[in-house]
Design a protein around this motif. Structure first.
Motif, PDB file in Angstrom:
ATOM      1  N   GLY A 191       0.791  -1.244   0.000  1.00  0.00           N
ATOM      2  CA  GLY A 191       0.000   0.000   0.000  1.00  0.00           C
ATOM      3  C   GLY A 191       0.815   1.281   0.000  1.00  0.00           C
ATOM      4  N   ILE A 192       2.097   1.245  -0.418  1.00  0.00           N
ATOM      5  CA  ILE A 192       2.977   2.438  -0.451  1.00  0.00           C
ATOM      6  C   ILE A 192       3.049   3.071   0.944  1.00  0.00           C
ATOM      7  N   GLY A 331       1.327   6.383  -4.100  1.00  0.00           N
ATOM      8  CA  GLY A 331       0.041   5.744  -3.836  1.00  0.00           C
ATOM      9  C   GLY A 331      -0.996   6.774  -3.409  1.00  0.00           C
ATOM     10  N   VAL A 332      -2.221   6.586  -3.899  1.00  0.00           N
ATOM     11  CA  VAL A 332      -3.338   7.418  -3.452  1.00  0.00           C
ATOM     12  C   VAL A 332      -4.326   6.490  -2.759  1.00  0.00           C
ATOM     13  N   GLU A 333      -4.468   6.678  -1.453  1.00  0.00           N
ATOM     14  CA  GLU A 333      -5.413   5.838  -0.714  1.00  0.00           C
ATOM     15  C   GLU A 333      -6.806   6.432  -0.860  1.00  0.00           C
ATOM     16  N   VAL A 334      -7.754   5.600  -1.281  1.00  0.00           N
ATOM     17  CA  VAL A 334      -9.115   6.102  -1.503  1.00  0.00           C
ATOM     18  C   VAL A 334     -10.096   5.420  -0.561  1.00  0.00           C
ATOM     19  N   LEU A 351      -3.175   4.013 -17.416  1.00  0.00           N
ATOM     20  CA  LEU A 351      -2.980   2.737 -16.723  1.00  0.00           C
ATOM     21  C   LEU A 351      -2.293   2.944 -15.381  1.00  0.00           C
ATOM     22  N   ALA A 352      -3.020   2.577 -14.317  1.00  0.00           N
ATOM     23  CA  ALA A 352      -2.441   2.563 -12.963  1.00  0.00           C
ATOM     24  C   ALA A 352      -2.700   1.163 -12.406  1.00  0.00           C
ATOM     25  N   ILE A 353      -2.159   0.879 -11.233  1.00  0.00           N
ATOM     26  CA  ILE A 353      -2.304  -0.474 -10.673  1.00  0.00           C
ATOM     27  C   ILE A 353      -2.733  -0.398  -9.208  1.00  0.00           C
ATOM     28  N   PRO A 354      -3.225  -1.516  -8.658  1.00  0.00           N
ATOM     29  CA  PRO A 354      -3.612  -1.499  -7.243  1.00  0.00           C
ATOM     30  C   PRO A 354      -2.420  -1.711  -6.325  1.00  0.00           C
ATOM     31  N   ALA A 355      -2.579  -1.318  -5.061  1.00  0.00           N
ATOM     32  CA  ALA A 355      -1.647  -1.705  -3.980  1.00  0.00           C
ATOM     33  C   ALA A 355      -2.507  -1.831  -2.732  1.00  0.00           C
ATOM     34  N   GLY A 356      -2.238  -2.832  -1.908  1.00  0.00           N
ATOM     35  CA  GLY A 356      -3.080  -3.072  -0.745  1.00  0.00           C
ATOM     36  C   GLY A 356      -4.534  -3.224  -1.189  1.00  0.00           C
ATOM     37  N   ASP A 357      -5.468  -2.872  -0.292  1.00  0.00           N
ATOM     38  CA  ASP A 357      -6.892  -3.012  -0.654  1.00  0.00           C
ATOM     39  C   ASP A 357      -7.504  -1.698  -1.117  1.00  0.00           C
ATOM     40  N   VAL A 359      -5.532   1.285  -2.319  1.00  0.00           N
ATOM     41  CA  VAL A 359      -4.591   2.271  -2.884  1.00  0.00           C
ATOM     42  C   VAL A 359      -4.505   2.157  -4.406  1.00  0.00           C
ATOM     43  N   VAL A 360      -4.573   3.310  -5.054  1.00  0.00           N
ATOM     44  CA  VAL A 360      -4.293   3.423  -6.492  1.00  0.00           C
ATOM     45  C   VAL A 360      -2.800   3.749  -6.587  1.00  0.00           C
ATOM     46  N   ARG A 361      -2.065   2.884  -7.290  1.00  0.00           N
ATOM     47  CA  ARG A 361      -0.594   3.041  -7.305  1.00  0.00           C
ATOM     48  C   ARG A 361      -0.112   3.500  -8.671  1.00  0.00           C
ATOM     49  N   PHE A 362       0.800   4.467  -8.645  1.00  0.00           N
ATOM     50  CA  PHE A 362       1.442   4.938  -9.873  1.00  0.00           C
ATOM     51  C   PHE A 362       2.934   4.630  -9.803  1.00  0.00           C
ATOM     52  N   LEU A 363       3.429   3.903 -10.800  1.00  0.00           N
ATOM     53  CA  LEU A 363       4.876   3.650 -10.930  1.00  0.00           C
ATOM     54  C   LEU A 363       5.263   4.001 -12.370  1.00  0.00           C
TER      55      LEU A 363
END
Ligand SMILES: Cc1ncc(COP(=O)(O)O)c(C=O)c1O
Length: 385
Positions: A191-192, A331-334, A351-357, A359-363
């Motif tokens: 979740g960053i 990460g942006v926690e929503v 295109l972004a990806i998930p992290a944790g339950d 979080v929207v993750r940008f890499l």
């Protein structure tokens, strides 16, 4: 046109979520689907394509190697492997003396765990809640997440999970049976989560004091992702064992486990090997990629990453709980419907990806420019409103 999505779902074991697009090509910051539609790649394949897709310099060097020699067992010497090993060790820092090459992040951590046990003669490992170190049986033992672990319990050895960024929990968990503590400098998949500035330094001190090996997993944070070649270099912390992967070989599968003298001394011939480990093709990718990571690039990652975080923080939405990260690991926690947000971004060609339950993750790739960030933030804002 063939229905590749249908074929993939028909023939592949069902272990991946299907995002419903078929990509056939990459070009810089874009992935291009079978209909020629361009998507802005703000996830670089979970952090792999750090210079975007089909970087000319890297591709040329990998192609040259493809035409020279692709695979060569580790029992023979090779120019590219020797060069890549020297370069990686020199760039990572003076404590690191030897490298073990493998083919993925999980394999790099698998080797790290075995090396820690072989060095210490002990089997208790400390890991963190929210940690992600891979899904092989060994690495799953130190990966948090009930849903991944439950079907396979009991897993390996004695593993104790403690809170990340909590030095007193680490102290409490250590005892005379402890072989190693494995930690991500910033937790990625979980979740960053960025610890405080002194955490890693305190971890290093604590591990040295109690004779516990420190394994730092830089598979996601390494290769410039946070604005330094290694995130741990920001605080000048050297592990006993360091693991790397993802973007290390310019898109060719790779894992690397770097060890200090003490760990190196404990490793005997045949202890751990892999047919493809250190293959010249991947090593050409390592050399080409490392040579492109210089101070100027790292500064760019820091600056553009700060800009991205600032712009995300400026979004006024009750759906955003937190924006966090370092460099281009963000990460942006929503509050709700994270997967719905990812889908909507995708429908707007981001295109972004998930992290944790949650979080929207940008890499994004390091070649990302302000205009790409502005486009992403503007579409994100629109979705949230
Ligand atoms: C910190 C960390 N360690 C290990 C891994 C596992 O790497 P791989 O998927 O290449 O096996 C990952 C993958 O996301 C990771 O982020």
């Amino acid at each position: 046109m063939k229905n590749y999505q249908y074929l993939q779902q028909k023939y592949l074991v069902n272990t991946y979520v299907n995002r419903g697009i078929t990509f056939v090509k990459g070009d810089g910051v874009y992935l291009i689907d079978e209909n020629g539609e361009k998507y802005l790649d703000m996830m670089s394949n979970y952090g792999v394509n750090i210079f975007g897709h089909v970087d000319r310099e890297i591709t040329d060097q990998i192609t040259n190697q493809l035409n020279a020699l692709t695979t060569l067992h580790g029992s023979f010497n090779n120019d590219m492997r020797a060069d890549a090993s020297e370069l990686l060790i020199k760039r990572c820092g003076p404590s690191y003396k030897f490298v073990y090459w493998s083919n993925s992040g999980a394999e790099a951590n698998e080797a790290a765990l075995k090396f820690a046990v072989a060095t210490s003669g002990k089997k208790k490992i400390i890991a963190c809640t929210n940690a992600y170190h891979g899904k092989t049986l060994g690495t799953l033992s130190v990966t948090a997440g009930e849903k991944y672990r439950k079907p396979f319990l009991p897993l390996l050895w004695e593993v104790v999970f403690i809170k990340h960024n909590d030095i007193s929990a680490l102290k409490k968990a250590m005892d005379k049976n402890t072989a190693a503590f494995i930690v991500e400098p910033i937790q990625g998949e979980g979740g960053i989560y960025v610890p405080n500035n002194t955490y890693l330094t305190n971890v290093r001190e604590m591990c040295s004091k109690h004779d516990v090996l420190l394994i730092i997993d830089e598979i996601q944070t390494g290769m410039g992702r946070t604005g330094a070649l290694l995130s741990s270099q920001k605080t000048r912390v050297q592990a006993d064992i360091l693991t790397m992967g993802k973007g290390l070989a310019g898109g060719i599968p790779v894992g690397a486990t770097l060890v200090n003298q003490k760990v190196g001394n404990a490793i005997f011939k045949g202890l751990h090997t892999s047919t493809f480990g250190g293959n010249p093709l991947a090593c050409a990718g390592v050399k080409a990629t490392l040579n492109k990571i210089d101070e100027k690039l790292l500064e760019h990652v820091t600056e553009i990453g700060s800009y991205f975080i600032k712009e995300l923080k400026s979004i006024k939405s009750s759906l955003i709980i937190d924006v966090r990260g370092q460099g281009l690991m963000i990460g942006v926690e929503v509050k709700e419907d994270r997967n719905g947000i990812l889908k909507k971004l995708q429908s707007k060609k981001i295109l972004a990806i998930p992290a944790g339950d949650t979080v929207v993750r940008f890499l994004p790739p390091f070649i990302v420019e302000k205009k790409h960030i502005d486009e992403t933030v503007s579409k994100f804002k629109h979705i949230l409103s």
